[in-house]
Each structure stands twice: as structure tokens, then as C-alpha cells.
Scaffold this motif. Sequence first.
Motif, PDB file in Angstrom:
ATOM      1  N   ASP A  87      15.619  -1.307 -15.543  1.00 54.86           N
ATOM      2  CA  ASP A  87      16.589  -0.506 -14.810  1.00 54.86           C
ATOM      3  C   ASP A  87      17.938  -1.227 -14.873  1.00 54.86           C
ATOM      4  O   ASP A  87      18.045  -2.384 -14.467  1.00 54.86           O
ATOM      5  N   HIS A  88      18.954  -0.556 -15.374  1.00 56.49           N
ATOM      6  CA  HIS A  88      20.232  -1.210 -15.635  1.00 56.49           C
ATOM      7  C   HIS A  88      20.867  -1.773 -14.364  1.00 56.49           C
ATOM      8  O   HIS A  88      21.320  -2.935 -14.339  1.00 56.49           O
ATOM      9  N   ALA A  89      20.931  -0.974 -13.335  1.00 59.76           N
ATOM     10  CA  ALA A  89      21.589  -1.421 -12.103  1.00 59.76           C
ATOM     11  C   ALA A  89      20.846  -2.602 -11.477  1.00 59.76           C
ATOM     12  O   ALA A  89      21.467  -3.579 -11.032  1.00 59.76           O
ATOM     13  N   ARG A  90      19.517  -2.516 -11.450  1.00 54.25           N
ATOM     14  CA  ARG A  90      18.733  -3.615 -10.869  1.00 54.25           C
ATOM     15  C   ARG A  90      18.900  -4.899 -11.665  1.00 54.25           C
ATOM     16  O   ARG A  90      19.020  -5.995 -11.102  1.00 54.25           O
ATOM     17  N   ALA A 110      22.352  -6.445 -11.024  1.00 58.90           N
ATOM     18  CA  ALA A 110      22.393  -7.074  -9.701  1.00 58.90           C
ATOM     19  C   ALA A 110      21.594  -8.369  -9.679  1.00 58.90           C
ATOM     20  O   ALA A 110      22.024  -9.374  -9.108  1.00 58.90           O
ATOM     21  N   ALA A 111      20.418  -8.375 -10.320  1.00 58.96           N
ATOM     22  CA  ALA A 111      19.573  -9.570 -10.337  1.00 58.96           C
ATOM     23  C   ALA A 111      20.251 -10.705 -11.095  1.00 58.96           C
ATOM     24  O   ALA A 111      20.221 -11.870 -10.663  1.00 58.96           O
ATOM     25  N   PHE A 112      20.889 -10.400 -12.224  1.00 58.53           N
ATOM     26  CA  PHE A 112      21.535 -11.455 -13.011  1.00 58.53           C
ATOM     27  C   PHE A 112      22.745 -12.017 -12.261  1.00 58.53           C
ATOM     28  O   PHE A 112      22.963 -13.231 -12.238  1.00 58.53           O
ATOM     29  N   HIS A 113      23.520 -11.147 -11.629  1.00 58.69           N
ATOM     30  CA  HIS A 113      24.662 -11.631 -10.847  1.00 58.69           C
ATOM     31  C   HIS A 113      24.192 -12.520  -9.698  1.00 58.69           C
ATOM     32  O   HIS A 113      24.811 -13.553  -9.411  1.00 58.69           O
ATOM     33  N   GLN A 114      23.124 -12.126  -9.020  1.00 60.59           N
ATOM     34  CA  GLN A 114      22.638 -12.949  -7.924  1.00 60.59           C
ATOM     35  C   GLN A 114      22.066 -14.271  -8.437  1.00 60.59           C
ATOM     36  O   GLN A 114      22.205 -15.319  -7.787  1.00 60.59           O
ATOM     37  N   ALA A 115      21.432 -14.247  -9.619  1.00 60.36           N
ATOM     38  CA  ALA A 115      20.935 -15.496 -10.202  1.00 60.36           C
ATOM     39  C   ALA A 115      22.081 -16.455 -10.495  1.00 60.36           C
ATOM     40  O   ALA A 115      21.932 -17.682 -10.347  1.00 60.36           O
ATOM     41  N   GLU A 118      12.780 -13.219 -11.469  1.00 66.22           N
ATOM     42  CA  GLU A 118      12.136 -13.237 -10.145  1.00 66.22           C
ATOM     43  C   GLU A 118      12.830 -12.276  -9.193  1.00 66.22           C
ATOM     44  O   GLU A 118      12.174 -11.552  -8.427  1.00 66.22           O
ATOM     45  N   LEU A 119      14.155 -12.234  -9.240  1.00 67.23           N
ATOM     46  CA  LEU A 119      14.894 -11.327  -8.364  1.00 67.23           C
ATOM     47  C   LEU A 119      14.696  -9.875  -8.783  1.00 67.23           C
ATOM     48  O   LEU A 119      14.676  -8.973  -7.932  1.00 67.23           O
ATOM     49  N   TYR A 120      14.535  -9.645 -10.076  1.00 64.61           N
ATOM     50  CA  TYR A 120      14.371  -8.271 -10.559  1.00 64.61           C
ATOM     51  C   TYR A 120      12.964  -7.740 -10.281  1.00 64.61           C
ATOM     52  O   TYR A 120      12.779  -6.637  -9.760  1.00 64.61           O
ATOM     53  N   GLY A 121      11.954  -8.547 -10.646  1.00 62.32           N
ATOM     54  CA  GLY A 121      10.585  -8.047 -10.571  1.00 62.32           C
ATOM     55  C   GLY A 121       9.847  -8.394  -9.300  1.00 62.32           C
ATOM     56  O   GLY A 121       8.790  -7.820  -9.020  1.00 62.32           O
ATOM     57  N   GLY A 122      10.356  -9.360  -8.526  1.00 62.98           N
ATOM     58  CA  GLY A 122       9.711  -9.733  -7.277  1.00 62.98           C
ATOM     59  C   GLY A 122       8.541 -10.676  -7.428  1.00 62.98           C
ATOM     60  O   GLY A 122       7.951 -11.095  -6.429  1.00 62.98           O
TER      61      GLY A 122
END
Length: 515
Positions: A60-63, A66-71, A177-181
Motif C-alpha cells: 500500500d503506497h500511503a502506508r 508513512a512507515a519509511f518516514h517514521q523509520a 516492522e512499522l508497515y506490517g506490524g
Amino acid sequence: MTALQPARHEPSGVPPTATAREPAITRLPFPVVDEIARHCLQDDEPETVHIEVHLPGRVDHARLRAAFHQALTRHPRILMRQAPVRWWRRRYEWELTAVPDVDPVAFPPPGPEALIRARERALADCPPLDASPPVRLEVIERPGAADGSAATVLLLTINHTALDGPACLRVLATAAELYGGADNSPAPPPVRAAEPRTDRIPPDDATGPGHGLARPARLAADHGHGHGHGRGQSDGSRFPTSTSTSTSTSTSTSYGNGNGNGNGNGMLIVELPVPARPPRVDGRAPYTVNDQLLVATCLMVARWNRLHSRPTSPVVVTMPVDDRPRGTDMPIGNGTRLVSVGFRPEEHRDAELLTADPPDPDAVTRLLHRTAARTRALKSAPGPQLGLAGTLLTAPVLPVGLRGAVTRALRTAAAPWTSTTLLSNIGRIPYPLDFGDAGRPTAVWFSAPARMPRGLTVTTVSVSGRIQLALRWSHALLDDAAGARLGALFESSLAATAWAPPPTPPASRAEGGAR
């Protein structure tokens, strides 16, 4: 190789931009490796590291963005840019930024050549140092299973002046980890029997890059066939039949002038089987897969030069050694130290046997055992990342402009004594890289820059019991067709290092049998 801060964990629900209100900008002096790389930058040979992660599903592009920016915010050392500098300053400095200056995530339009174009950009278009972060993530969608589902390739391009591949892979593991949980903590290293202590390198083993007064071998240049094409692919069927050990297709992607006389790098990526090793004795293996890769690299160069009628010279392979932890506290930056593995004098006596087609198995076995002893000694001996010379060249005594001129002049003067090639063996990926519904990687490739005078790098990763090989060369050294032939030679050289069990002796004739 830049020492950095451990990962910073933001409270749940705090957006990455919340730290933008921090008033101060932290500055850090360039470490030794970063400064040497900065002095030697060239526009025609971009200093890029390429990482290619193949996932079986669609993200999912948006997820993912967001996950890469938070990483990035959890590993703040990657959020950096070079501070403006004048030639008379004593230091280059990194500025750490609270948020990215530019969005590092891009989604190129899908298409049959989208991955080829992304690879070309990875070899030719280096993320700038004056914008944070010095890394780019391209997300490419590809046709997946027969049911029409889409697969995904995550292609990262890194400015190697700022950080290396393992550091960026650590950030990607946090993003997964942030993307998939799912937990993406690194797996513990395999438990192995203690190696015998090696306090010093045997005096008859030449392991330094200079080998005394002997110049290391240079890979013979080859531009004479002109069959390479700057934009396209070649499959494994073009390889000679002697390299039929691979069961999968290899793809070759290169950037620049197809006749080999242009600028930039070419690249071949291929998947190979892990060569067999003899059984362990008391929990200890006589040599490692890394030793087999080193020997295969040596054989590749020696056999290539013999085919090109080059005189025999000692092959020297530079090998990065990475001692950093792989958890979230992993220092982000350029964190490996470089050691040189020399192949001589014993290899000179076995030269005819080692460069035969195929190489003599007994000579290869002797070389594997000697290489294992050398690498154990080199890995156990501490030392600065680029040796004493690198430390002296980056001492903040002279202005950076003068230090840069001296560094470039010395690099040119020392070119004949530069090692033959560089082998970077990443080994097993320590993280699951579990992207949830997009799955775990089916293949991962790394490639390191191939700047002259070496002009050639070999990078390997182990995924699912297979070796993912990236061969990268300077077009000043090889054209694309020559690069494909060199890859075939590596493949057959690696196969020559595989252990074969001794033949079973024939059953003895039964006593009292027919005569």
C-alpha cells in the motif's frame, strides 16, 4: 563507517514532523571514511550503493511512505545533509535534520521496463549530499503470480559518502516492522565452535594490498566485442555452457555507452546455488562460504587475465568487515573496516592448476584452507577503518581544500598498488523484512560502486539458501558483453569451490568367491 546515535523511538501517535520544532541543528564532523569519499567524488562514476528487495505481494503506497518516514525519525542519523563549507574550513560537517528536506519515496509508473530504468538510475543518479536524507526509495510494481496479482520491488539508492548498505538495510527493517506490524528483530547469529586463536598473520602470507614491491593484478580491460547494449537485458542462456550450474535466469542491466567506452557502471545480477562444504568436524567447518566467495573471486580474475594473455600477478581482494550490532541501536553511517586478502606466494606455484578449465580440485582445496586461515587472522586483528594513512589524511590540520587535493594526488599515485577488486559479502539477511500482506523477500541484491582503478566490485547476499550475486564494473574497464562473460566465469569459479564427497571404494570381493 560513521559512528552515530542509536535509534530514537517516538511515542505512539506522534507524527514524524512533530520534531520539526526543535530549534537547534546538530552538526557532526565527517568521519574518516566519509571525508576520503567526499574528496574523491567524480561525476562520471557516481558513488552509489544499490539495494533491491523483491516482495511477492503489493504494498500500500500511503502506508509504505508513512512507515519509511517514521523509520527515518527512529534512526535520526540517516536524516543528514552536508553543511555548506568553504575550502579553508578544517572540517566537513553533517547537519542532522529533524525531518527530511525532500520526500525520499517515489512510485515510478509500472511497466515492462520500470525495473530496468530504476536500476539505471541507481547506477547513475546519486542522491545529493546537500538534501536530507541521502537515500532514495523507489517502489516498482511488477506482474506477480499467474492469477494476475502484483509483486513489488523496493529499490534503494544510497549515497555511499554518507552511509553504507547494512545501515540502510537496518532502516528498511524498521520500516517493515512499522508497515506490517510484525517483529523484525535480527535473528541471533549462528552458534559455531570457537575458532583456534590467531594472534598474528603468518609471515609467509602476503595479505597487505601492496605485497611488498609486487603490484597487485589488474583485471584485463575488454572493450573489443561491442555486443553490449546500454539499455536492456541479457539472460542466462547467453552464458557459456560451462556455467550451467545456475538453475535460474540471470539479468544484466547497465547504464551508459554500450561499447564500454562511456562513463558510469554496468551491472549483472544473478542467483546462484550455495556451493557445498565438507561436513563439520567437532562443530567447526574447515572454511566458510565467505572463503569460497573469496577464492571464486581470485579464480575469476586469474582465469580472465590468462584468457587475455596478461602476465601473472598477485590477486588482492579488499573485503569489508562489519562488527556492528544489528539491533535498533546499530550505528548508522559507514561502519565497516576494510581488510585486504592477498593470494600469494603459494598460489603462484599452483597458477597453472588454478587457471585450468576447470580448475584442479586439489589446488582449489589447498587455496580454500589457506584463505580460511588468512581471513580468520584478518577479522580478529583490530585496526582503523582505512588504516593509518586514512587517519593522517583526515587530520584537521590543513584546510579541507588542501587535504582534498593531497588525497586525490596520493590516490592517483597509489593506483598501481590498489587492490585488484572488492568483495562485499553481506551474508544472510539478519532481518525477516516482513512487510505483512506484501510478504517477505524472495530475493535481495546489493551492489557497490565500481570506481577505477579497481573498476570491479562483487557483492553477495544469501537468501533462502541461494546466493544473490551482483557484479558491477566501470565502463572504462569493461563493456556490457565482457561484463556478462566475466559473470559467467565467476559462476564456474564458484562451482569449482564446491566440496565433493570422496568416491565410495568398490566393495571388496567376498573371500572364497569365484576366481
